[in-house]
Design a protein around this motif. Sequence first.
Motif, PDB file in Angstrom:
ATOM      1  N   MET A  87       0.855  -1.189   0.000  1.00 21.82           N
ATOM      2  CA  MET A  87       0.000   0.000   0.000  1.00 21.82           C
ATOM      3  C   MET A  87       0.888   1.235   0.000  1.00 21.82           C
ATOM      4  SD  MET A  87      -3.032  -0.727   2.715  1.00 21.82           S
ATOM      5  CE  MET A  87      -3.488   0.979   2.612  1.00 21.82           C
ATOM      6  N   ALA A  88       0.468   2.255  -0.702  1.00 17.56           N
ATOM      7  CA  ALA A  88       1.238   3.498  -0.727  1.00 17.56           C
ATOM      8  C   ALA A  88       1.134   4.225   0.604  1.00 17.56           C
ATOM      9  CB  ALA A  88       0.755   4.389  -1.856  1.00 17.56           C
ATOM     10  N   ASP A  89       0.002   4.091   1.294  1.00 11.76           N
ATOM     11  CA  ASP A  89      -0.223   4.792   2.557  1.00 11.76           C
ATOM     12  C   ASP A  89      -1.365   4.099   3.276  1.00 11.76           C
ATOM     13  OD1 ASP A  89       0.177   6.679   4.537  1.00 11.76           O
ATOM     14  OD2 ASP A  89       0.098   8.380   3.166  1.00 11.76           O
ATOM     15  N   ASN A  90      -1.733   4.590   4.447  1.00 15.74           N
ATOM     16  CA  ASN A  90      -2.878   4.035   5.147  1.00 15.74           C
ATOM     17  C   ASN A  90      -3.866   5.149   5.483  1.00 15.74           C
ATOM     18  OD1 ASN A  90      -2.313   5.147   7.833  1.00 15.74           O
ATOM     19  ND2 ASN A  90      -0.609   3.701   7.875  1.00 15.74           N
ATOM     20  N   LEU A  91      -5.058   4.768   5.885  1.00 12.71           N
ATOM     21  CA  LEU A  91      -6.118   5.748   6.119  1.00 12.71           C
ATOM     22  C   LEU A  91      -5.762   6.722   7.228  1.00 12.71           C
ATOM     23  CD1 LEU A  91      -8.936   6.727   5.409  1.00 12.71           C
ATOM     24  CD2 LEU A  91      -9.849   5.033   6.997  1.00 12.71           C
ATOM     25  N   PHE A  92      -5.161   6.247   8.306  1.00  8.77           N
ATOM     26  CA  PHE A  92      -4.780   7.135   9.406  1.00  8.77           C
ATOM     27  C   PHE A  92      -3.825   8.228   8.926  1.00  8.77           C
ATOM     28  CE2 PHE A  92      -1.872   8.406  12.774  1.00  8.77           C
ATOM     29  CZ  PHE A  92      -2.780   8.911  13.694  1.00  8.77           C
ATOM     30  N   ASN A  93      -2.792   7.845   8.177  1.00  9.11           N
ATOM     31  CA  ASN A  93      -1.833   8.841   7.678  1.00  9.11           C
ATOM     32  C   ASN A  93      -2.510   9.833   6.738  1.00  9.11           C
ATOM     33  OD1 ASN A  93       0.263   7.800   9.154  1.00  9.11           O
ATOM     34  ND2 ASN A  93       1.079   6.586   7.476  1.00  9.11           N
ATOM     35  N   LEU A  94      -3.385   9.328   5.884  1.00 16.46           N
ATOM     36  CA  LEU A  94      -4.080  10.207   4.945  1.00 16.46           C
ATOM     37  C   LEU A  94      -4.933  11.231   5.684  1.00 16.46           C
ATOM     38  CD1 LEU A  94      -4.904  10.878   2.008  1.00 16.46           C
ATOM     39  CD2 LEU A  94      -6.794   9.291   2.325  1.00 16.46           C
ATOM     40  N   LEU A  95      -5.690  10.774   6.685  1.00 17.13           N
ATOM     41  CA  LEU A  95      -6.585  11.682   7.399  1.00 17.13           C
ATOM     42  C   LEU A  95      -5.848  12.640   8.317  1.00 17.13           C
ATOM     43  CD1 LEU A  95      -9.480   9.231   8.260  1.00 17.13           C
ATOM     44  CD2 LEU A  95      -9.409  10.960   6.450  1.00 17.13           C
ATOM     45  N   SER A  96      -4.649  12.277   8.769  1.00 16.61           N
ATOM     46  CA  SER A  96      -3.919  13.140   9.697  1.00 16.61           C
ATOM     47  C   SER A  96      -3.042  14.178   9.001  1.00 16.61           C
ATOM     48  CB  SER A  96      -3.068  12.292  10.649  1.00 16.61           C
ATOM     49  OG  SER A  96      -2.084  11.575   9.931  1.00 16.61           O
ATOM     50  N   LYS A  97      -2.895  14.088   7.692  1.00 13.31           N
ATOM     51  CA  LYS A  97      -2.101  15.076   6.959  1.00 13.31           C
ATOM     52  C   LYS A  97      -2.916  16.351   6.784  1.00 13.31           C
ATOM     53  CE  LYS A  97       0.595  11.803   4.279  1.00 13.31           C
ATOM     54  NZ  LYS A  97       0.802  11.193   2.963  1.00 13.31           N
ATOM     55  N   LYS A  98      -2.379  17.451   7.237  1.00 17.35           N
ATOM     56  CA  LYS A  98      -3.076  18.728   7.119  1.00 17.35           C
ATOM     57  C   LYS A  98      -3.106  19.226   5.671  1.00 17.35           C
ATOM     58  CE  LYS A  98      -2.900  19.929  11.795  1.00 17.35           C
ATOM     59  NZ  LYS A  98      -3.776  18.937  12.303  1.00 17.35           N
ATOM     60  N   SER A  99      -2.161  18.758   4.863  1.00 18.59           N
ATOM     61  CA  SER A  99      -2.092  19.223   3.482  1.00 18.59           C
ATOM     62  C   SER A  99      -3.137  18.545   2.591  1.00 18.59           C
ATOM     63  CB  SER A  99      -0.693  18.979   2.916  1.00 18.59           C
ATOM     64  OG  SER A  99      -0.405  17.596   2.913  1.00 18.59           O
ATOM     65  N   VAL A 100      -3.724  17.453   3.056  1.00 19.95           N
ATOM     66  CA  VAL A 100      -4.722  16.747   2.255  1.00 19.95           C
ATOM     67  C   VAL A 100      -6.096  17.309   2.566  1.00 19.95           C
ATOM     68  CG1 VAL A 100      -5.793  14.506   1.810  1.00 19.95           C
ATOM     69  CG2 VAL A 100      -3.328  14.654   2.184  1.00 19.95           C
ATOM     70  N   LYS A 101      -6.762  17.808   1.558  1.00 18.79           N
ATOM     71  CA  LYS A 101      -8.111  18.349   1.717  1.00 18.79           C
ATOM     72  C   LYS A 101      -9.092  17.335   1.130  1.00 18.79           C
ATOM     73  CE  LYS A 101      -6.769  22.341   3.280  1.00 18.79           C
ATOM     74  NZ  LYS A 101      -6.769  22.600   4.678  1.00 18.79           N
ATOM     75  N   LEU A 102      -9.974  16.825   1.969  1.00 17.48           N
ATOM     76  CA  LEU A 102     -10.970  15.862   1.514  1.00 17.48           C
ATOM     77  C   LEU A 102     -12.345  16.516   1.524  1.00 17.48           C
ATOM     78  CD1 LEU A 102      -9.771  12.745   3.508  1.00 17.48           C
ATOM     79  CD2 LEU A 102      -9.490  13.164   1.070  1.00 17.48           C
ATOM     80  N   ASP A 103     -13.068  16.355   0.420  1.00 18.60           N
ATOM     81  CA  ASP A 103     -14.416  16.900   0.354  1.00 18.60           C
ATOM     82  C   ASP A 103     -15.381  15.907   1.025  1.00 18.60           C
ATOM     83  OD1 ASP A 103     -15.676  15.145  -1.949  1.00 18.60           O
ATOM     84  OD2 ASP A 103     -13.658  15.741  -2.585  1.00 18.60           O
ATOM     85  N   PRO A 104     -16.571  16.365   1.393  1.00 22.02           N
ATOM     86  CA  PRO A 104     -17.529  15.504   2.093  1.00 22.02           C
ATOM     87  C   PRO A 104     -17.852  14.209   1.344  1.00 22.02           C
ATOM     88  CG  PRO A 104     -18.231  17.774   2.249  1.00 22.02           C
ATOM     89  CD  PRO A 104     -17.046  17.735   1.315  1.00 22.02           C
ATOM     90  N   TYR A 105     -17.891  14.250   0.017  1.00 22.09           N
ATOM     91  CA  TYR A 105     -18.181  13.049  -0.765  1.00 22.09           C
ATOM     92  C   TYR A 105     -17.132  11.960  -0.511  1.00 22.09           C
ATOM     93  CZ  TYR A 105     -18.646   9.870  -4.693  1.00 22.09           C
ATOM     94  OH  TYR A 105     -18.767   8.745  -5.454  1.00 22.09           O
ATOM     95  N   HIS A 106     -15.850  12.328  -0.559  1.00 18.99           N
ATOM     96  CA  HIS A 106     -14.786  11.336  -0.364  1.00 18.99           C
ATOM     97  C   HIS A 106     -14.730  10.844   1.084  1.00 18.99           C
ATOM     98  CE1 HIS A 106     -13.422  12.735  -4.338  1.00 18.99           C
ATOM     99  NE2 HIS A 106     -13.065  11.471  -4.453  1.00 18.99           N
ATOM    100  N   ILE A 107     -15.005  11.718   2.037  1.00 16.47           N
ATOM    101  CA  ILE A 107     -15.067  11.285   3.436  1.00 16.47           C
ATOM    102  C   ILE A 107     -16.191  10.266   3.610  1.00 16.47           C
ATOM    103  CG2 ILE A 107     -15.581  12.047   5.788  1.00 16.47           C
ATOM    104  CD1 ILE A 107     -14.183  14.711   5.014  1.00 16.47           C
ATOM    105  N   TYR A 108     -17.346  10.540   3.002  1.00 18.10           N
ATOM    106  CA  TYR A 108     -18.483   9.609   3.054  1.00 18.10           C
ATOM    107  C   TYR A 108     -18.109   8.267   2.424  1.00 18.10           C
ATOM    108  CZ  TYR A 108     -22.954   7.513   1.837  1.00 18.10           C
ATOM    109  OH  TYR A 108     -23.994   6.646   1.675  1.00 18.10           O
ATOM    110  N   LYS A 109     -17.484   8.290   1.248  1.00 14.10           N
ATOM    111  CA  LYS A 109     -17.095   7.051   0.567  1.00 14.10           C
ATOM    112  C   LYS A 109     -16.119   6.233   1.424  1.00 14.10           C
ATOM    113  CE  LYS A 109     -17.979   5.932  -3.162  1.00 14.10           C
ATOM    114  NZ  LYS A 109     -18.939   4.958  -3.620  1.00 14.10           N
TER     115      LYS A 109
END
Length: 64
Positions: A26-48
């Motif tokens: 895996m390139a990364d994991n969900l925890f790392n993705l969600l904890s990065k301040k530089s990653v902006k997730l829109d509500p649709y992707h958070i829901y998915k």
Amino acid sequence: MNHPNLVRCYGGQTTNDNYSILSELMADNLFNLLSKKSVKLDPYHIYKMAIQVRRNSQFTSAVD
């Protein structure tokens, strides 16, 4: 176990006190993705992602 929301585990072995697990990369994991301040997730992707986590939990609970 084979499910699209799970990382596949191909096998494992133990030798003395050493444990090895062979899984897909895996390139990364969900925890790392969600904890990065530089990653902006829109509500649709958070829901998915939330739906995928729920399905994964249901699948692994049913396998036991």
